[in-house]
Design a protein around this motif. Structure first.
Motif, mmCIF file in Angstrom:
data_model
loop_
_atom_site.group_PDB
_atom_site.id
_atom_site.type_symbol
_atom_site.label_atom_id
_atom_site.label_comp_id
_atom_site.label_asym_id
_atom_site.label_seq_id
_atom_site.Cartn_x
_atom_site.Cartn_y
_atom_site.Cartn_z
ATOM 1 N N ALA A 180 0.869 -1.176 0.000
ATOM 2 C CA ALA A 180 0.000 0.000 0.000
ATOM 3 C C ALA A 180 0.907 1.227 0.000
ATOM 4 O O ALA A 180 2.001 1.191 0.569
ATOM 5 N N SER A 181 0.459 2.292 -0.605
ATOM 6 C CA SER A 181 1.313 3.466 -0.750
ATOM 7 C C SER A 181 1.486 4.248 0.552
ATOM 8 O O SER A 181 2.509 4.881 0.760
ATOM 9 N N ASP A 182 0.470 4.188 1.419
ATOM 10 C CA ASP A 182 0.557 4.894 2.695
ATOM 11 C C ASP A 182 -0.348 4.218 3.718
ATOM 12 O O ASP A 182 -1.061 3.263 3.397
ATOM 13 N N ARG A 183 -0.303 4.700 4.941
ATOM 14 C CA ARG A 183 -1.069 4.079 6.028
ATOM 15 C C ARG A 183 -2.567 4.139 5.764
ATOM 16 O O ARG A 183 -3.282 3.170 5.999
ATOM 17 N N ALA A 184 -3.041 5.254 5.268
ATOM 18 C CA ALA A 184 -4.475 5.399 5.011
ATOM 19 C C ALA A 184 -4.959 4.377 3.987
ATOM 20 O O ALA A 184 -6.009 3.738 4.175
ATOM 21 N N GLU A 185 -4.192 4.197 2.911
ATOM 22 C CA GLU A 185 -4.573 3.208 1.902
ATOM 23 C C GLU A 185 -4.538 1.798 2.501
ATOM 24 O O GLU A 185 -5.419 0.978 2.240
ATOM 25 N N ALA A 186 -3.523 1.515 3.320
ATOM 26 C CA ALA A 186 -3.415 0.197 3.951
ATOM 27 C C ALA A 186 -4.616 -0.076 4.855
ATOM 28 O O ALA A 186 -5.184 -1.169 4.834
ATOM 29 N N LEU A 187 -5.021 0.910 5.629
ATOM 30 C CA LEU A 187 -6.165 0.726 6.530
ATOM 31 C C LEU A 187 -7.471 0.554 5.756
ATOM 32 O O LEU A 187 -8.328 -0.251 6.145
ATOM 33 N N ARG A 188 -7.630 1.282 4.649
ATOM 34 C CA ARG A 188 -8.834 1.114 3.818
ATOM 35 C C ARG A 188 -8.877 -0.280 3.219
ATOM 36 O O ARG A 188 -9.916 -0.942 3.216
ATOM 37 N N LEU A 189 -7.735 -0.765 2.723
ATOM 38 C CA LEU A 189 -7.678 -2.094 2.133
ATOM 39 C C LEU A 189 -7.917 -3.162 3.195
ATOM 40 O O LEU A 189 -8.625 -4.140 2.956
#
Length: 91
Positions: A55-64
């Motif tokens: 994931a490119s950043d923490r926010a994207e990782a948490l959404r995924l």
């Protein structure tokens, strides 16, 4: 890879999904080789890594991670092992 969403298979056959910046360290924590880990995996050791996706950043990782946690078991495994886009597995 800055952030990753990972899927573990626990000794009782259940799955655990999480996010991290260091998959190997997190796996060691879940297996009790380092301090940390999750209460869920503590009683289900050993755990093994099924796969991790970047994931490119923490926010994207948490959404995924949230999308993965809402999937059915078979869809989670397909997403991580075959790279099936999460949009195709929701339903």
């Amino acid at each position: 890879m800055d952030w990753a969403v990972y899927l573990l298979r626990c000794s009782d056959g259940t799955l655990y999904c999480g996010v991290t910046r260091d998959v190997e360290r997190r796996l060691a924590e879940h297996n009790g080789l380092r301090a940390g880990g999750a209460k869920y995996t503590m009683s289900r050791r050993p755990v093994e890594l099924v796969a991790a996706v970047p994931a490119s950043d923490r926010a994207e990782a948490l959404r995924l991670e949230l999308r993965v946690k809402r999937m059915r078991r078979a869809d989670k495994l397909a997403f991580f092992t075959r790279g099936v886009p999460a949009a195709e597995t929701s339903g």
